[in-house]
Motif scaffolding. Structure first.
Motif, short mmCIF file in Angstrom:
data_model
loop_
_atom_site.label_atom_id
_atom_site.label_comp_id
_atom_site.label_asym_id
_atom_site.label_seq_id
_atom_site.Cartn_x
_atom_site.Cartn_y
_atom_site.Cartn_z
N VAL A 132 44.56 33.14 37.67
CA VAL A 132 43.20 32.76 37.28
C VAL A 132 42.31 32.90 38.51
O VAL A 132 42.64 32.39 39.58
N TRP A 133 41.19 33.60 38.34
CA TRP A 133 40.30 33.86 39.48
C TRP A 133 38.86 33.98 39.00
O TRP A 133 38.60 34.18 37.81
N HIS A 134 37.93 33.85 39.93
CA HIS A 134 36.51 33.93 39.61
C HIS A 134 35.95 35.20 40.23
O HIS A 134 36.08 35.43 41.43
N GLU A 155 48.64 36.51 44.46
CA GLU A 155 48.64 36.67 45.91
C GLU A 155 47.59 37.68 46.36
O GLU A 155 47.50 38.00 47.55
N GLY A 156 46.80 38.17 45.41
CA GLY A 156 45.84 39.23 45.71
C GLY A 156 44.57 38.74 46.37
O GLY A 156 44.37 37.55 46.62
N ILE A 157 43.67 39.71 46.64
CA ILE A 157 42.41 39.45 47.34
C ILE A 157 41.26 39.51 46.35
O ILE A 157 41.09 40.51 45.64
N VAL A 158 40.47 38.44 46.29
CA VAL A 158 39.32 38.38 45.39
C VAL A 158 38.08 38.86 46.14
O VAL A 158 37.77 38.40 47.24
N ILE A 165 39.79 41.88 41.73
CA ILE A 165 40.94 41.31 42.42
C ILE A 165 41.85 42.47 42.77
O ILE A 165 42.13 43.35 41.94
N THR A 166 42.29 42.51 44.03
CA THR A 166 43.11 43.60 44.53
C THR A 166 44.52 43.10 44.82
O THR A 166 44.69 42.09 45.51
N CYS A 167 45.50 43.79 44.28
CA CYS A 167 46.89 43.42 44.54
C CYS A 167 47.18 43.62 46.03
O CYS A 167 46.92 44.69 46.59
N ALA A 168 47.73 42.59 46.66
CA ALA A 168 47.97 42.64 48.10
C ALA A 168 49.21 43.45 48.46
O ALA A 168 49.52 43.61 49.65
N TYR A 169 49.92 43.99 47.46
CA TYR A 169 51.13 44.76 47.74
C TYR A 169 50.81 46.23 48.00
O TYR A 169 51.20 46.79 49.02
N HIS A 170 50.05 46.87 47.08
CA HIS A 170 49.72 48.28 47.25
C HIS A 170 48.23 48.58 47.08
O HIS A 170 47.83 49.74 47.14
N PHE A 174 41.60 45.52 40.10
CA PHE A 174 41.37 45.26 38.68
C PHE A 174 40.12 44.40 38.53
O PHE A 174 39.73 43.68 39.45
N GLY A 175 39.52 44.46 37.35
CA GLY A 175 38.34 43.65 37.12
C GLY A 175 37.96 43.61 35.65
O GLY A 175 38.50 44.35 34.82
N GLY A 176 37.02 42.71 35.34
CA GLY A 176 36.51 42.60 33.98
C GLY A 176 37.37 41.76 33.08
O GLY A 176 38.51 41.41 33.41
#
Length: 582
Positions: A132-134, A155-158, A165-170, A174-176
């Protein structure tokens, strides 16, 4: 070079045919014309899958002689998902009653105003993980796994500016509200546009909304479930949207609180809907309508069900006809599935609500939300939120050990009774509840037994028939510091309490510095025979030391605070002894 496809399923044996159909779709999608899966490997995988599905889980590996081509990848845009019914407990064949669908409900997961909007939050409901993220405009929720390699998106970066939100692995972004993939750093320039448009590149979006100060998510992601989400209301309290409550909310007089509890949702429901334990367990800790709740002043509660029976959709309401610390014009305690408990009291123009939301996370774990609201100002409304939160944390610590141990005893006794008499293993047989104050506990357990057979809230773990008794919960926590932790269960989620802890800690260190500086200066003044100055400095050192000591003790409440019922009720024991000696 071989291509490896891993399919992990959690399903009963009834889905073998569907799984085999999925393998055939994989065969046609990944294998170009003239290239087939290794037939021995395929036969072995299907055989292993069929055998494993009968046991409840499956992992199957398929190999191809050549890697999949872009053309084949374009053909494979679907996702094989199992029906959601496997989350549900078995139907009560003896009664034939309809069972409550726990997936087709809205669950609160965060406090919308106080939750940190600068980072993603990992939440669990019914054994499933969600992110869940804003995004800078609205709260979003995705299943907590990146479609690339299934790493946790929480664990990603908002990025609130790009609303992603960006996956911190690779680094996939993603968005929307639909979880659209916006960037794949590893893809070639010519393939990025095609790759991001593939449905498999998208995060799995979960319906999400904000109502009455809470972020709610919906779990049933089937087409029918998503359609139902649009017409289903969360278990909010309509009366809180009326002007009298809106006025006190705008003035900041409502309290919102969230805490993770070290026991399951069934035990949380049972504990929170039981007002009769308050004057005993929370002796002298609560004031209700001007009267302190204690063992010496509170009378037994006479409680009855408002309706004749419990309802699958509406739950039930109990009426307190007499008892308590002081008479009310009305006093009701109600339950509405999936987990809303509501205390409503009225005396004259004052209407008080204490609304609890109990969210099942996994066996032995639940999340607790509290909203306290009133139509008129309360004497303690002027207190900062963090002060009220520290009091609520200490209040919950007072009975923390009881449900934590109780649910293990209950499951073990129930498992032992089921082995001899399965149909008699009900809570009414395991508990002895002769008083009218036990009516709400009987009602909530009756609701669970009837509409969530065999009396438990389903999730990925406790529907496994191999797990019996309390084995799904793990051993009871023996460390009181871990059991009663305030930091891990509340403070780290709450900006009010984190800020207060930081500021009070800084003041504590400042007081220590003042005490050390004043004491050394006082010693120097004595050496210089300046008696008046040395006395003032000594007093300053003493006050600084006392302040630092008090702040050290107080700030421990944000981390851990123990509680002793023996010490808390010494006054009651002494008073009872005096009465006996008269």
């Amino acid at each position: 070079m071989c291509h490896l496809a891993l399919l992990s399923l959690l399903a009963p044996a009834a889905y073998v045919t569907a799984a085999e159909a999925a393998f055939r779709r994989l065969d046609s999608a990944f294998a170009p014309p003239g290239t087939l899966f290794h037939q021995p490997a395929k036969r072995h995988a299907l055989s292993s899958l069929r055998e494993a599905l009968h046991k409840g889980t499956a992992e199957a590996v398929l190999l191809t002689r050549e890697p999949a081509t872009d053309t084949a990848m374009q053909q494979w845009t679907g996702t094989f998902t199992l029906p959601t019914e496997h989350h549900q407990p078995a139907a009560d064949s003896s009664s034939g009653r309809e069972q409550y669908n726990w997936l087709q409900a809205w669950y609160p997961v965060l406090l919308s105003e106080s939750a940190d909007r600068g980072r993603a939050h990992a939440v669990r409901v019914l054994g499933s993980s969600f992110c869940v993220w804003h995004d800078g405009n609205a709260w979003r929720c995705y299943v907590d796994r990146c479609p690339h390699r299934l790493a946790p998106l929480s664990e990603g970066i908002v990025d609130k500016y790009q609303h992603t939100i960006t996956c911190a692995y690779h680094g996939w972004a993603f968005g929307g509200p639909d979880g659209k993939c916006l960037d794949i750093p590893q893809a070639k320039n010519t393939n990025v546009k095609f790759a991001t448009k593939n449905k498999r590149a998208c995060a799995q979006a979960v319906p999400c909304q904000v109502r009455q100060g809470l972020v709610w998510i919906w779990l049933d992601l089937s087409p029918e479930g998503l359609a139902l989400a649009n017409v289903t209301e969360p278990a909010v309290v309509p009366e809180l949207d009326e002007p009298a409550f809106k006025k006190t909310e705008a003035e900041g007089r409502h309290m919102f609180y969230m805490r993770d509890m070290p026991y399951g949702c069934e035990a949380l429901l049972e504990n929170a809907i039981d007002p009769s334990h308050v004057p005993v367990t929370h002796h002298n800790a609560l004031t209700l309508q001007g009267a302190r709740m204690s063992r010496t002043t509170t009378k037994p509660l006479d409680m009855v069900l408002k309706e004749r029976d419990v309802s699958m959709r509406e739950g039930f309401t109990t009426i307190v006809r007499s008892g308590g610390s002081k008479a009310f014009d009305s006093y009701t305690v109600s339950f509405m599935p999936p987990g809303r408990l509501m205390y409503r009291t009225q005396k004259g123009d004052r209407i008080n609500y204490s609304i609890f939301y109990c969210v099942p996370q996994e066996p032995g774990r639940s999340r607790f939300f509290l909203r306290a609201a009133s139509t008129l100002p309360q004497p303690y409304d002027w207190l900062p939120q963090w002060v009220r939160h520290t009091w609520e944390t200490a209040f919950l610590n007072q009975d923390m050990v009881f449900p934590h141990e109780q649910e293990r005893h209950l499951l073990n006794l129930k498992a032992a009774m089921e082995s001899d008499s399965p149909h008699e293993a009900t809570v009414d047989r395991l508990y002895y509840m002769p008083a009218a104050a036990d009516v709400p506990i009987r009602a909530v357990r009756r609701w669970l037994q009837r509409f969530s057979y065999p009396g438990v809230i389903p999730n990925f773990i406790n529907i496994n028939p191999v797990l019996k008794g309390s084995s799904a919960l793990g051993p009871a926590e023996r460390s009181r510091e871990r059991l009663l932790t305030a930091w891990d269960s509340h403070t780290k989620y709450c900006p009010y309490c984190r800020g207060a802890y930081r500021n009070l800690t800084l003041i504590k260190y400042f007081a220590i510095g003042v005490a050390l500086l004043s004491s050394s200066s006082s010693f120097a003044a004595i050496m210089l025979r300046r008696v008046g100055m040395s006395g003032t400095l000594a007093l300053s050192a003493a006050l600084g030391g006392l302040l630092a000591r008090w702040l050290h003790v107080f700030t421990r409440r944000f981390v851990y605070e123990d509680f002793s019922h023996q010490l808390n009720q010494e006054d009651y024991i002494l008073a009872a002894n005096r009465l006996r000696n008269l």
